[in-house]
Design a protein around this motif. Sequence first.
Motif, PDB file in Angstrom:
ATOM      1  N   ARG A   1       0.840  -1.197   0.123  1.00 28.03           N
ATOM      2  CA  ARG A   1       0.069  -0.173  -0.203  1.00 28.03           C
ATOM      3  C   ARG A   1       0.804   1.238   0.005  1.00 28.03           C
ATOM      4  NH1 ARG A   1      -2.742   0.358   5.121  1.00 28.03           N
ATOM      5  NH2 ARG A   1      -1.356   1.804   5.900  1.00 28.03           N
ATOM      6  N   LEU A   2       0.549   2.219  -0.783  1.00 33.07           N
ATOM      7  CA  LEU A   2       1.168   3.547  -1.042  1.00 33.07           C
ATOM      8  C   LEU A   2       0.292   4.500  -0.530  1.00 33.07           C
ATOM      9  CD1 LEU A   2       3.848   4.525  -1.907  1.00 33.07           C
ATOM     10  CD2 LEU A   2       2.687   5.221  -4.308  1.00 33.07           C
ATOM     11  N   ASP A   3       1.028   5.277   0.394  1.00 33.55           N
ATOM     12  CA  ASP A   3       0.254   6.332   0.995  1.00 33.55           C
ATOM     13  C   ASP A   3       0.901   7.858   0.600  1.00 33.55           C
ATOM     14  OD1 ASP A   3      -1.742   4.952   2.292  1.00 33.55           O
ATOM     15  OD2 ASP A   3      -0.217   4.624   4.020  1.00 33.55           O
ATOM     16  N   LEU A   4       0.188   8.770   0.165  1.00 25.90           N
ATOM     17  CA  LEU A   4       0.851  10.030  -0.413  1.00 25.90           C
ATOM     18  C   LEU A   4      -0.259  11.227   0.451  1.00 25.90           C
ATOM     19  CD1 LEU A   4       1.061   9.911  -4.200  1.00 25.90           C
ATOM     20  CD2 LEU A   4       2.839   9.806  -2.504  1.00 25.90           C
ATOM     21  N   GLY A   5       0.607  12.116   1.294  1.00 24.14           N
ATOM     22  CA  GLY A   5      -0.190  13.059   2.003  1.00 24.14           C
ATOM     23  C   GLY A   5       0.356  14.509   1.822  1.00 24.14           C
ATOM     24  N   TYR A   6      -0.768  15.526   1.652  1.00 19.94           N
ATOM     25  CA  TYR A   6      -0.204  16.893   1.558  1.00 19.94           C
ATOM     26  C   TYR A   6      -1.369  17.680   2.623  1.00 19.94           C
ATOM     27  CZ  TYR A   6      -0.128  21.752  -0.013  1.00 19.94           C
ATOM     28  OH  TYR A   6       0.260  23.091  -0.033  1.00 19.94           O
ATOM     29  N   THR A   7      -0.676  18.355   3.492  1.00 21.22           N
ATOM     30  CA  THR A   7      -1.455  19.175   4.406  1.00 21.22           C
ATOM     31  C   THR A   7      -0.961  20.852   4.416  1.00 21.22           C
ATOM     32  OG1 THR A   7      -1.448  17.322   5.812  1.00 21.22           O
ATOM     33  CG2 THR A   7      -2.000  19.292   6.778  1.00 21.22           C
ATOM     34  N   GLN A   8      -1.715  21.470   4.284  1.00 19.97           N
ATOM     35  CA  GLN A   8      -1.667  23.219   4.422  1.00 19.97           C
ATOM     36  C   GLN A   8      -2.253  23.513   5.498  1.00 19.97           C
ATOM     37  OE1 GLN A   8      -1.828  24.968   0.591  1.00 19.97           O
ATOM     38  NE2 GLN A   8      -1.574  27.162   1.420  1.00 19.97           N
ATOM     39  N   GLY A   9      -1.597  24.373   6.315  1.00 16.51           N
ATOM     40  CA  GLY A   9      -2.281  25.130   7.494  1.00 16.51           C
ATOM     41  C   GLY A   9      -2.125  26.557   7.685  1.00 16.51           C
ATOM     42  N   LYS A  25       3.132  23.691   5.447  1.00 20.61           N
ATOM     43  CA  LYS A  25       2.742  22.989   4.654  1.00 20.61           C
ATOM     44  C   LYS A  25       3.686  21.688   4.960  1.00 20.61           C
ATOM     45  CE  LYS A  25       2.211  26.127   0.953  1.00 20.61           C
ATOM     46  NZ  LYS A  25       2.518  26.671  -0.448  1.00 20.61           N
ATOM     47  N   SER A  26       2.930  20.564   4.602  1.00 14.39           N
ATOM     48  CA  SER A  26       3.562  19.261   4.941  1.00 14.39           C
ATOM     49  C   SER A  26       3.364  18.342   3.735  1.00 14.39           C
ATOM     50  CB  SER A  26       2.808  18.628   6.384  1.00 14.39           C
ATOM     51  OG  SER A  26       3.228  17.391   6.467  1.00 14.39           O
ATOM     52  N   PHE A  27       4.379  17.469   3.369  1.00 14.84           N
ATOM     53  CA  PHE A  27       4.355  16.203   2.405  1.00 14.84           C
ATOM     54  C   PHE A  27       4.705  15.158   2.920  1.00 14.84           C
ATOM     55  CE2 PHE A  27       5.420  20.477   0.374  1.00 14.84           C
ATOM     56  CZ  PHE A  27       4.500  20.628  -0.663  1.00 14.84           C
ATOM     57  N   SER A  28       4.119  14.104   2.727  1.00 13.59           N
ATOM     58  CA  SER A  28       4.270  12.782   3.212  1.00 13.59           C
ATOM     59  C   SER A  28       4.308  11.524   2.419  1.00 13.59           C
ATOM     60  CB  SER A  28       3.410  12.543   4.498  1.00 13.59           C
ATOM     61  OG  SER A  28       2.045  12.288   4.196  1.00 13.59           O
ATOM     62  N   LEU A  29       5.122  10.629   2.511  1.00 17.62           N
ATOM     63  CA  LEU A  29       5.056   9.271   1.596  1.00 17.62           C
ATOM     64  C   LEU A  29       5.103   8.267   2.538  1.00 17.62           C
ATOM     65  CD1 LEU A  29       5.212   8.092  -1.133  1.00 17.62           C
ATOM     66  CD2 LEU A  29       7.715   8.303  -1.068  1.00 17.62           C
ATOM     67  N   GLY A  30       4.379   7.373   2.147  1.00 23.51           N
ATOM     68  CA  GLY A  30       4.437   6.005   3.004  1.00 23.51           C
ATOM     69  C   GLY A  30       4.384   4.889   2.442  1.00 23.51           C
ATOM     70  N   ILE A  31       4.844   3.634   2.788  1.00 21.43           N
ATOM     71  CA  ILE A  31       4.439   2.425   2.061  1.00 21.43           C
ATOM     72  C   ILE A  31       4.536   1.096   3.208  1.00 21.43           C
ATOM     73  CG2 ILE A  31       6.954   2.000   1.860  1.00 21.43           C
ATOM     74  CD1 ILE A  31       6.230   0.544  -0.976  1.00 21.43           C
ATOM     75  N   ALA A  32       3.422   0.437   3.312  1.00 21.77           N
ATOM     76  CA  ALA A  32       3.227  -0.544   4.244  1.00 21.77           C
ATOM     77  C   ALA A  32       3.126  -1.987   3.309  1.00 21.77           C
ATOM     78  CB  ALA A  32       1.934   0.007   4.816  1.00 21.77           C
ATOM     79  N   ASN A  44       7.849   5.381   6.615  1.00 23.61           N
ATOM     80  CA  ASN A  44       7.432   6.564   6.047  1.00 23.61           C
ATOM     81  C   ASN A  44       8.513   7.620   6.038  1.00 23.61           C
ATOM     82  OD1 ASN A  44       7.220   7.898   8.567  1.00 23.61           O
ATOM     83  ND2 ASN A  44       5.686   6.243   9.014  1.00 23.61           N
ATOM     84  N   VAL A  45       8.262   8.997   5.095  1.00 19.96           N
ATOM     85  CA  VAL A  45       8.939  10.175   5.279  1.00 19.96           C
ATOM     86  C   VAL A  45       7.980  11.210   5.259  1.00 19.96           C
ATOM     87  CG1 VAL A  45      10.737  11.341   3.741  1.00 19.96           C
ATOM     88  CG2 VAL A  45      10.737   8.837   3.739  1.00 19.96           C
ATOM     89  N   ASN A  46       8.326  12.475   6.063  1.00 19.00           N
ATOM     90  CA  ASN A  46       7.645  13.309   5.957  1.00 19.00           C
ATOM     91  C   ASN A  46       8.367  14.768   6.072  1.00 19.00           C
ATOM     92  OD1 ASN A  46       5.093  14.831   6.493  1.00 19.00           O
ATOM     93  ND2 ASN A  46       5.657  15.310   8.615  1.00 19.00           N
ATOM     94  N   TYR A  47       7.998  15.497   5.193  1.00 18.31           N
ATOM     95  CA  TYR A  47       8.812  16.905   5.101  1.00 18.31           C
ATOM     96  C   TYR A  47       7.878  18.073   5.349  1.00 18.31           C
ATOM     97  CZ  TYR A  47      11.417  20.804   3.282  1.00 18.31           C
ATOM     98  OH  TYR A  47      12.144  22.194   3.101  1.00 18.31           O
ATOM     99  N   ALA A  48       8.289  18.745   6.486  1.00 19.03           N
ATOM    100  CA  ALA A  48       6.983  19.992   6.611  1.00 19.03           C
ATOM    101  C   ALA A  48       7.992  21.278   6.869  1.00 19.03           C
ATOM    102  CB  ALA A  48       6.397  19.682   8.098  1.00 19.03           C
ATOM    103  N   PHE A  49       7.320  22.349   6.506  1.00 20.25           N
ATOM    104  CA  PHE A  49       7.939  23.621   6.699  1.00 20.25           C
ATOM    105  C   PHE A  49       7.012  24.805   7.299  1.00 20.25           C
ATOM    106  CE2 PHE A  49       7.356  23.218   2.259  1.00 20.25           C
ATOM    107  CZ  PHE A  49       6.980  24.849   1.816  1.00 20.25           C
ATOM    108  N   LYS A  61      12.185  17.233   9.006  1.00 19.81           N
ATOM    109  CA  LYS A  61      12.218  16.211   8.122  1.00 19.81           C
ATOM    110  C   LYS A  61      12.109  14.965   9.218  1.00 19.81           C
ATOM    111  CE  LYS A  61      15.953  18.280   6.233  1.00 19.81           C
ATOM    112  NZ  LYS A  61      15.784  19.484   6.788  1.00 19.81           N
ATOM    113  N   THR A  62      11.204  14.057   8.876  1.00 16.63           N
ATOM    114  CA  THR A  62      11.086  12.898   9.473  1.00 16.63           C
ATOM    115  C   THR A  62      11.035  11.310   8.968  1.00 16.63           C
ATOM    116  OG1 THR A  62       9.685  14.294  10.908  1.00 16.63           O
ATOM    117  CG2 THR A  62       9.404  11.716  11.330  1.00 16.63           C
ATOM    118  N   PHE A  63      11.814  10.527   9.478  1.00 17.35           N
ATOM    119  CA  PHE A  63      12.053   9.248   8.751  1.00 17.35           C
ATOM    120  C   PHE A  63      11.274   8.137   9.795  1.00 17.35           C
ATOM    121  CE2 PHE A  63      15.461  11.866   7.470  1.00 17.35           C
ATOM    122  CZ  PHE A  63      15.254  12.245   6.115  1.00 17.35           C
ATOM    123  N   GLY A  64      10.576   7.492   9.350  1.00 20.45           N
ATOM    124  CA  GLY A  64       9.963   6.272  10.623  1.00 20.45           C
ATOM    125  C   GLY A  64       9.669   5.075   9.907  1.00 20.45           C
TER     126      GLY A  64
END
Length: 186
Positions: A1-9, A25-32, A44-49, A61-64
């Motif tokens: 399963r591939l998860d893509l995410g984008y959040t703007q606040g 803003k936040s971008f995320s990519l995950g694979i399960a 998963n990888v997440n980049y937010a600024f 930058k978060t790696f999990g």
Amino acid sequence: RLDLGYTQGRVKHKHKMSSLDSKSKSFSLGIAGVISPKITSALNVNYAFGDPKEGDTSRDKTFGAQLGYRLSGHTDLAFSFSHAIHDVNTKTGYSVQESIGLSGNYRPGFNPKLRFSPSYSVSLQNSPKKPIDTLESNTYSIGLGLSYAFRRWLDLSLGFSNTKVVSNSGGEHKGSTVSLSANAKF
């Protein structure tokens, strides 16, 4: 399963707090995936600024990774690890945080729509570029959740967590959080 995410606040304060207004803003990519019938994994990888109205911009930058194990048809455990880098555009605004967590789910046989979810996590934060001493803080959190699935696509959850933060600067504080949430899956 591939998860893509984008959040703007956007945070906008009323009255005299307008200097704290910010955008993020936040971008995320995950694979399960399933490794075996009893073992699952996720990366998963997440980049937010963040861009505050006044002050310095920040980047995270978060790696999990997560590894799950099904003990029985009603019980499973998950172990998670994450490594986060928080960077602010100043000489002392850099920190590294590593977190480990253990969580579980239990669905009683008399009502499989009901789920109990205990969890425990430890986060170690290190700010190596502080001027005099390296600032370190440890966060310990324990939680318990209860959820009920009304339908396959709709559940209601009640959660409680107790958190303790200990810092080498002599500070220590505790806090508790109670949450109520509804989740719909489409």
